[in-house]
Enzyme design. Structure first.
Site, PDB file in Angstrom:
ATOM      1  N   ASN A   1      77.059  -7.093  -2.326  1.00 26.90           N
ATOM      2  CA  ASN A   1      78.340  -7.860  -2.710  1.00 26.90           C
ATOM      3  C   ASN A   1      78.035  -9.655  -2.306  1.00 26.90           C
ATOM      4  OD1 ASN A   1      80.715  -9.588  -0.299  1.00 26.90           O
ATOM      5  ND2 ASN A   1      79.721  -7.875   1.458  1.00 26.90           N
TER       6      ASN A   1
ATOM      7  N   CYS B   1      83.250  -7.892   0.635  1.00 24.49           N
ATOM      8  CA  CYS B   1      83.278  -6.064   0.170  1.00 24.49           C
ATOM      9  C   CYS B   1      82.726  -5.751   1.376  1.00 24.49           C
ATOM     10  CB  CYS B   1      82.290  -6.058  -1.366  1.00 24.49           C
ATOM     11  SG  CYS B   1      83.197  -6.995  -2.216  1.00 24.49           S
TER      12      CYS B   1
ATOM     13  N   ARG C   1      88.219  -4.792   4.375  1.00 26.82           N
ATOM     14  CA  ARG C   1      86.888  -6.214   3.333  1.00 26.82           C
ATOM     15  C   ARG C   1      87.196  -6.435   2.536  1.00 26.82           C
ATOM     16  NH1 ARG C   1      82.159  -6.722   7.087  1.00 26.82           N
ATOM     17  NH2 ARG C   1      80.598  -6.864   5.266  1.00 26.82           N
TER      18      ARG C   1
ATOM     19  N   GLU D   1      87.893 -27.261  23.604  1.00 28.57           N
ATOM     20  CA  GLU D   1      88.017 -25.652  24.231  1.00 28.57           C
ATOM     21  C   GLU D   1      87.243 -24.656  24.413  1.00 28.57           C
ATOM     22  OE1 GLU D   1      90.412 -23.660  20.148  1.00 28.57           O
ATOM     23  OE2 GLU D   1      87.884 -24.874  19.023  1.00 28.57           O
TER      24      GLU D   1
HETATM   25  C1  AGP Z   1      91.893 -23.925  16.865  1.00 29.08           C
HETATM   26  O1  AGP Z   1      90.350 -23.117  17.744  1.00 29.08           O
HETATM   27  C2  AGP Z   1      92.202 -23.716  18.149  1.00 29.08           C
HETATM   28  N1  AGP Z   1      92.481 -22.304  17.912  1.00 29.08           N
HETATM   29  C3  AGP Z   1      93.414 -24.039  17.603  1.00 29.08           C
HETATM   30  O2  AGP Z   1      93.554 -24.924  17.397  1.00 29.08           O
HETATM   31  C4  AGP Z   1      93.929 -23.833  16.169  1.00 29.08           C
HETATM   32  O3  AGP Z   1      93.589 -24.032  15.259  1.00 29.08           O
HETATM   33  C5  AGP Z   1      95.335 -24.139  16.234  1.00 29.08           C
HETATM   34  O4  AGP Z   1      96.505 -22.790  16.936  1.00 29.08           O
HETATM   35  C6  AGP Z   1      95.950 -23.470  14.746  1.00 29.08           C
HETATM   36  O5  AGP Z   1      96.245 -22.029  14.192  1.00 29.08           O
HETATM   37  P1  AGP Z   1      96.621 -21.896  12.792  1.00 29.08           P
HETATM   38  O6  AGP Z   1      95.234 -21.928  11.763  1.00 29.08           O
HETATM   39  O7  AGP Z   1      96.640 -19.950  13.569  1.00 29.08           O
HETATM   40  O8  AGP Z   1      97.984 -22.109  12.791  1.00 29.08           O
END
Ligand code: AGP
Length: 613
Positions: free
Chosen positions: A100, A2, A27, A493
């Protein structure tokens, strides 16, 4: 989530509140309202609908006064109606509050208030706050004391702001846990409180962030702070950069840190209007699903990529365990090419926070070609996935800027757990007492997540230890195996360290050859039905000289004694352990990335949404 705004100063409050609510509308926008303390009584305007509708309503009336509060609502308990919109006002109209969060114990509080003669004007949990505060003020307390005393009686993470005609020219604000921050703005002859910095910037860039358990007292001439015992708190006023991105990041160095910290309030928003405390039931009306249709289902296939696939795997586990329907998660890029055996008796659930991932959309097209029923689980209303699916369950996590998905995964797992319970009830597999217990367990999740996201020191120390390694192994079992995969993905990543997630039982079938003191093993082993099995895995790693970092339940006295490092999650039922176990995976990767001077928000080679194959 909120949006909350409060103003006290020389100017008319209503226009300032309305403009701020327009900034905060992202929000939540089910309803909006303001309350302004007038010469005599309280001027209140609140409508179901957007802030524009509120602005039109206010224009028709002369809502005058220089102290006021405002709120944009993402519907919580009780439908999207004018009377459920905030602010909530005391019976005699002398006090108004906005809130909230979730008042987890509102049923017992409401029963007590009704027994004392209070009449409720709404179906919300929040309304108990204004009547409790009103009672304290009628006993002679001032506004901030009434707020402090009320705060000590409610359970659950919360942000609350209030004003009263009997304590004029003042607004007070409180933060409990992480349900939604409150930022205080220092002005000249005026002071403000808001859910986030963006709403304050038109008036000031001198701010202070409330921490959990702190109360802000704002008058035209100043801002002061106390704790829940009423002791003065010295808050450092900081000057923030005026850029929108810096403002949007608030006090956090990275969006990923902000979004990890937002998980309690994201979970709150995700649960709202879907868990019915009074009836102890899960409600997902947006699916328009009948018991007969659910009984005809022969399988549930969840599809997704990356983090969303990991959420889908956790969801498949919950659906099969609770609803007793065969359920599996599939990598969307594989699903779309393998001639899947699905049809009208199949429910396909596409998990995609962006709603635009190319492989997931293609898999959805394949499912549609084969006449499967389809739901989308996504953050983005109006995304392509919502246009393909028969129905959509929105995550309500709030915009996620960091490329690495964090709060959207938590909300995906919450939504899929709600779906598992809902399907279970419709199939007659979930007894009412089990459903009520699940509702209570889910309602406690924001508070437990709050406890998690405030424990950062241990992660920084551990990150220093492992940031120089080249390989990491993550082990988990059952519903926590997808979390092992997610922990490994996060480390790859954003920290660019090779990491593998494995089902713990699989380790002996290969990876054990790589165990050494140069390959730390991270083990997800909270107290649950598979704990003893995880203990065996830990012993197998230790017997080969491997270093073990364990994620354990607070107070663990078994595995904690034999591992090299331990990080803790609150003691919680197995239903919500996956969501709680996700936070250590995120924080560890984040602190390693920062320790290696990587940019966790914009990791190399990655994009927030992969819209190409
Ligand atoms: C995860 O941290 C990444 N951003 C990537 O693996 C992501 O989860 C994947 O590309 C799927 O994206 P989406 O949920 O928008 O479909």
């Amino acid at each position: 989530m909120c949006g909350i705004i409060a103003y006290t100063g020389r100017q008319q409050a209503a226009p300032i509140l309305i403009e701020a609510l327009k900034t905060l509308e992202y929000r939540g926008y089910d309803s909006a309202g303001i309350a302004v303390a007038a010469e005599k009584g309280m001027n209140t305007a609140k409508v179901a609908g957007r802030v524009e509708a509120l602005a039109s309503s206010v224009k028709k009336r002369d809502v005058r006064g220089t102290t006021g509060i405002g709120h944009t609502r993402w519907a919580t308990h009780g439908g999207v109606t004018d009377r459920n919109a905030h602010p909530h006002v005391s019976t005699d109209g002398s006090m108004a509050i906005v809130h909230n969060g979730i008042v987890e114990n509102y049923l017992e509080l409401k029963a007590g208030l009704v027994a004392r003669g209070y009449r409720f004007a709404s179906d919300t949990d929040s309304e108990v706050i204004v009547h409790m505060m009103d009672g304290f003020m009628k006993d002679g307390d001032n506004l901030e004391t009434a707020l402090r005393k009320t705060a000590r009686m409610i359970r659950g993470a919360a942000a609350i702001v209030a004003l009263a005609t009997d304590d004029p020219g003042k607004v007070v604000g409180l933060r409990l846990g992480n349900a939604g921050g409150l930022v205080c703005g220092f002005g000249d002859g005026q002071n403000l409180l808001a859910s986030d910095l963006l709403a304050l910037l038109p008036h000031t860039n001198r701010v202070a962030y409330l921490e959990s358990g702190e109360v802000a007292i704002a008058t035209r001439t100043g801002l002061s702070f106390i704790d829940l015992e009423g002791r003065a708190v010295n808050k450092q006023e900081i000057v923030v950069e005026r850029t929108r991105e810096a403002a949007a990041r608030g006090k956090f160095p990275h969006f990923m840190a902000k979004e990890i910290a937002e998980q309690p309030q994201a979970a709150t928003a995700c649960l709202r209007q879907r868990i019915d405390f009074e009836r102890g039931r899960i409600e997902l009306p947006e699916l328009k699903l009948t018991a007969g249709e659910v009984r005809k289902l022969r399988q549930v296939v969840l599809i997704g990529m990356g983090t969303s696939l990991h959420a889908a795997m956790a969801g498949a586990h919950a659906i099969e365990a609770i609803a007793r329907i065969p359920a599996r998660a599939e990598n969307a890029s594989e699903f779309r090419y393998r001639e899947p055996v699905i049809g009208p008796e199949t429910l396909v659930v596409a998990v995609t926070q962006s709603g635009e991932t190319a492989d997931t959309l293609a898999a959805m097209d394949e499912a549609r070609r084969r006449s499967a029923r389809q739901f989308a689980v996504t953050e983005v209303d109006g995304s392509q996935a919502t246009r393909i699916a028969d129905a959509t369950l929105l995550l309500r996590a709030g915009q996620e800027i960091g490329v690495a998905s964090t709060k959207t995964m938590t909300c995906s797992m919450v939504v899929l757990t709600l779906l598992a319970l809902y399907l279970g009830r419709l199939r007659g597999e979930l007894a009412p007492d089990r459903e009520r217990a699940a509702v209570e367990q889910l309602a406690a999740l924001p508070r437990l997540l709050s406890a998690m996201t405030e424990l950062e020191d241990g992660y920084r120390t551990l990150a220093e230890r492992i940031k120089s390694t080249d390989h990491l192994l993550y082990l988990g079992r059952g519903p926590l195996f997808p979390l092992a995969l997610e922990g490994a993905l996060k480390m790859k990543e954003i920290a660019y360290i090779h990491a593998e997630g494995y089902p713990a039982g699989e380790m002996k079938h290969g990876f054990i050859a790589l165990i050494s003191d140069r390959v730390p093993t991270i083990v997800l082993a909270p107290r649950n039905g598979l704990y003893e099995k995880m203990l065996s895995n830990v012993n197998e790693v230790k017997a080969r000289g491997g270093e073990v970092i364990a994620i354990l339940t607070e107070g663990d006295e078994g595995i904690a004694k034999i591992v090299d490092h331990a990080l803790y999650v609150p003691d919680a039922p197995e239903l919500i352990q996956p969501m709680l176990s996700l936070v250590p995976m995120q924080l560890l990767a984040y602190h390693v990335a920062v320790g290696l001077n990587r940019d966790p928000d914009k990791p190399r080679n990655l994009a927030k949404t992969v819209t190409v194959e």
